[in-house]
Design a protein around this motif. Structure first.
Motif, PDB file in Angstrom:
ATOM      1  N   LYS A 134       0.840  -1.201   0.000  1.00 44.20           N
ATOM      2  CA  LYS A 134       0.000   0.000   0.000  1.00 44.20           C
ATOM      3  C   LYS A 134       0.879   1.257   0.000  1.00 44.20           C
ATOM      4  O   LYS A 134       0.610   2.218  -0.711  1.00 44.20           O
ATOM      5  CB  LYS A 134      -0.911  -0.031   1.227  1.00 44.20           C
ATOM      6  N   GLU A 135       1.966   1.221   0.786  1.00 43.82           N
ATOM      7  CA  GLU A 135       2.860   2.368   0.856  1.00 43.82           C
ATOM      8  C   GLU A 135       3.554   2.620  -0.477  1.00 43.82           C
ATOM      9  O   GLU A 135       3.677   3.759  -0.924  1.00 43.82           O
ATOM     10  CB  GLU A 135       3.885   2.156   1.980  1.00 43.82           C
ATOM     11  N   GLU A 138       1.114   4.180  -2.766  1.00 40.40           N
ATOM     12  CA  GLU A 138       0.859   5.564  -2.388  1.00 40.40           C
ATOM     13  C   GLU A 138       1.969   6.492  -2.891  1.00 40.40           C
ATOM     14  O   GLU A 138       1.699   7.580  -3.368  1.00 40.40           O
ATOM     15  CB  GLU A 138       0.730   5.673  -0.861  1.00 40.40           C
ATOM     16  N   VAL A 142      -1.126   6.119  -6.127  1.00 44.18           N
ATOM     17  CA  VAL A 142      -2.267   5.224  -6.323  1.00 44.18           C
ATOM     18  C   VAL A 142      -2.904   4.919  -4.963  1.00 44.18           C
ATOM     19  O   VAL A 142      -2.218   4.495  -4.037  1.00 44.18           O
ATOM     20  CB  VAL A 142      -1.836   3.896  -6.999  1.00 44.18           C
ATOM     21  N   ASN A 143      -4.214   5.150  -4.866  1.00 44.29           N
ATOM     22  CA  ASN A 143      -4.923   4.841  -3.628  1.00 44.29           C
ATOM     23  C   ASN A 143      -5.303   3.376  -3.585  1.00 44.29           C
ATOM     24  O   ASN A 143      -5.692   2.802  -4.596  1.00 44.29           O
ATOM     25  CB  ASN A 143      -6.207   5.663  -3.542  1.00 44.29           C
ATOM     26  N   SER A 144      -5.239   2.799  -2.404  1.00 44.93           N
ATOM     27  CA  SER A 144      -5.701   1.411  -2.284  1.00 44.93           C
ATOM     28  C   SER A 144      -6.276   1.190  -0.897  1.00 44.93           C
ATOM     29  O   SER A 144      -6.036   1.978   0.015  1.00 44.93           O
ATOM     30  CB  SER A 144      -4.546   0.445  -2.537  1.00 44.93           C
ATOM     31  N   LEU A 145      -7.046   0.147  -0.775  1.00 45.24           N
ATOM     32  CA  LEU A 145      -7.696  -0.159   0.498  1.00 45.24           C
ATOM     33  C   LEU A 145      -7.368  -1.593   0.899  1.00 45.24           C
ATOM     34  O   LEU A 145      -7.136  -2.448   0.043  1.00 45.24           O
ATOM     35  CB  LEU A 145      -9.212  -0.022   0.358  1.00 45.24           C
ATOM     36  N   ILE A 158      -7.444  -1.908  -5.328  1.00 45.53           N
ATOM     37  CA  ILE A 158      -7.482  -0.542  -5.858  1.00 45.53           C
ATOM     38  C   ILE A 158      -8.905  -0.324  -6.348  1.00 45.53           C
ATOM     39  O   ILE A 158      -9.398  -1.124  -7.146  1.00 45.53           O
ATOM     40  CB  ILE A 158      -6.460  -0.388  -7.006  1.00 45.53           C
ATOM     41  N   GLU A 162     -10.181   3.982  -9.912  1.00 41.52           N
ATOM     42  CA  GLU A 162      -8.720   4.090  -9.899  1.00 41.52           C
ATOM     43  C   GLU A 162      -8.117   3.018 -10.816  1.00 41.52           C
ATOM     44  O   GLU A 162      -7.191   3.268 -11.569  1.00 41.52           O
ATOM     45  CB  GLU A 162      -8.245   3.900  -8.452  1.00 41.52           C
TER      46      GLU A 162
END
Lengths: 271, 236
Positions: A134-135, A138, A142-145, A158, A162
């Motif tokens: 995730k880092e 970022e 790019v955003n992710s959950l 993602i 996105e």
């Protein structure tokens, strides 16, 4: 012809065991079969089903075992399996998801289980590794959950929009483009051939991961089941997905964009 | 005792005594005895002396079960060589984590399916690399199910040195708890050892057995087959 559904050949093993024991067995066996995992379910459920593609290998192993021992010694479960096996082909309907490498990270492109659209995702039992990923994403904007999926499995994904943007950026947007919808004229041509009653119905269903949903469907009622299956087949041919049970007089169209298209066609056909 | 209540059965049992049978013959004879006893159960129950039958009811499903004592036959069975010793080892572990019990007295399995018993015999004989195997079949209990009487047969085979590495006891699990690196599994194994003789411990032992066989590398794709025969479930 591809067998549409091979539920008839679901096999599993009854065992009530702890999650970490199941994990240990899964890790051990998945190395032998060279698959992601072998048993589905968590420690809580009584029956652990064997998942594709391991299921296919296990069944193949059982069949070749059966060929070696005298037929008279087949236990009941083996006899049953041999009977069913000749009719169906396990794990053929399973599609392999596309894998894409992004900033040195391998991600899987898959269809969302709920709703429509595609997401890029990565699942792991190690949440620390997912946070690392995730880092990295970022850093590249790019955003992710991350969410929990299953008893001790986590999934990073993602979001749909996105994912769309990223795929466009790297020139792979064709992977998620939906197939072209048919012209309204084509549909009216087909519908005018059949005499049918139709109405709008709310259907309740459960998807693969147990999520209950409701959807609006258009239901056609025809003279008999033969004609119904002809209509379903014709609509399928031009790319409209239908729900039709064998032996039923009804044909349902539930998928959003297809349903709206049919509505428009009906308005045109019956002014 | 039950075998003496029906003259036809007694006759057949006397004929096969002290003879070596092929595995197919043994299967046919046992299946025949099983069918005759199930068919004529009402007559047998009347003629059988009271001390040889004990009736009890399993509350779950309200199945009536009769426990029978002193009814067994011993058969010498000729077994074909189908699997190599190594293959047979993997097949046995599959049986051992489902239905088959191994103790220092020998191997035993309870089943109403004669075919399953024969598969166990075939596998064990192949593992021991012998042509003939002496097997004891005890007619242990009869349950009155929805489809009628169903006879359960217990197969027992004497202990052999070759089973040494398959046997799992307190000591083996203790050793495993020291060897394994996974913390959660270690805790689990220690818990199993603590509860060893209680009812809960008996349940945990089954899980510990699977871990042990995995750890030793005795579990293989072949084991999954026999595991499926024992504990398997299919959707139809």
């Amino acid at each position: 012809m591809v067998c549409p559904h091979d539920k008839s050949l679901d096999i599993g093993i009854a065992m009530s065991i702890h999650d970490y024991v199941l994990n240990y067995i899964n890790n051990y066996l998945s190395k032998l079969y060279n698959v992601h995992r072998v048993f589905s379910g968590s420690g809580l459920s009584q029956i652990k089903y064997i998942v594709c593609p391991a299921k296919k290998y296990v069944i193949e192993d059982i069949i070749s075992y059966a060929k070696r021992i005298p037929k008279i010694l087949y236990p009941r479960k083996l006899r049953k399996l041999m009977n069913v096996h000749s009719h169906v082909n396990p794990c053929v309907s399973m599609k392999k998801n596309t894998e894409i490498e992004l900033y040195g990270i391998r991600l899987t492109l898959k269809k969302r289980e709920v709703g429509r659209g595609y997401v890029l995702c990565r699942s792991s039992t190690d949440i620390g590794r997912l946070i690392e990923i995730k880092e990295i994403l970022e850093e590249n904007g790019v955003n992710s959950l991350i969410h929990k999926s299953g008893s001790n499995n986590y999934e990073l994904y993602i979001p749909v929009e996105e994912t769309k943007r990223i795929l466009k950026q790297i020139g792979l947007e064709y992977l998620i483009e939906s197939s072209k919808l048919p012209e309204i004229q084509e549909i009216t041509n087909i519908l005018s051939k059949y005499e049918s009653k139709w109405n709008v119905k709310i259907e309740a269903g459960v998807n693969g991961s147990g999520y209950r949903y409701q959807s609006e469907c258009i239901e056609f009622e025809l003279e008999n089941s033969g004609i119904a299956s002809m209509l379903a087949e014709e609509l399928n041919h031009i790319g409209i997905s239908t729900r039709h049970k064998k032996g039923s007089r009804k044909v349902l169209i539930c998928r959003g964009e297809h349903r709206e298209l049919i509505k428009k066609a009906l308005v045109k056909a019956v002014p | 005792m039950i075998l003496k209540t029906i003259p036809k059965i007694e006759e057949v049992v006397n004929k096969v005594k002290n003879k070596t049978l092929t595995i197919e013959q043994a299967h046919t004879i046992l299946n025949w005895i099983k069918t005759v006893i199930e068919d004529k159960w009402n007559i047998i129950l009347d003629t059988l002396p009271k001390e040889y039958v004990h009736e009890y009811v399993i509350t779950k499903g309200e199945t009536k079960v009769y426990r029978l004592s002193n009814s067994y036959i011993t058969l010498k069975i000729n077994v074909p060589k189908v699997f190599s010793c190594e293959e047979a080892l993997y097949l046995i572990t599959g049986f051992l984590i489902s239905d088959v019990t191994l103790t220092h007295l020998g191997i035993s399995i309870d089943s109403s399916e004669v075919e399953l018993l024969m598969d166990v015999i075939l596998t064990i004989a192949n593992y021991l690399n012998v042509n003939t195997l002496e097997c004891k079949f005890a007619f242990r209990n009869l349950a009155i199910t929805k489809t009628g009487p169903s006879l359960n047969i217990r197969l027992s085979i004497d202990y052999n040195e070759a089973f040494d590495k398959l046997i799992i006891d307190y000591l083996q699990i203790k050793q495993l708890a020291n060897e394994i690196s996974d913390e959660k599994l270690k805790d689990f194994l220690n818990k199993t050892l603590k509860l060893w003789n209680s009812n809960e411990g008996k349940k945990l032992r089954k899980e510990a057995r699977i871990v042990y066989y995995c750890h030793k590398g005795f579990l293989n794709k072949l084991s999954v087959i026999t595991w499926y025969f024992g504990d398997g479930v299919s959707s139809r």
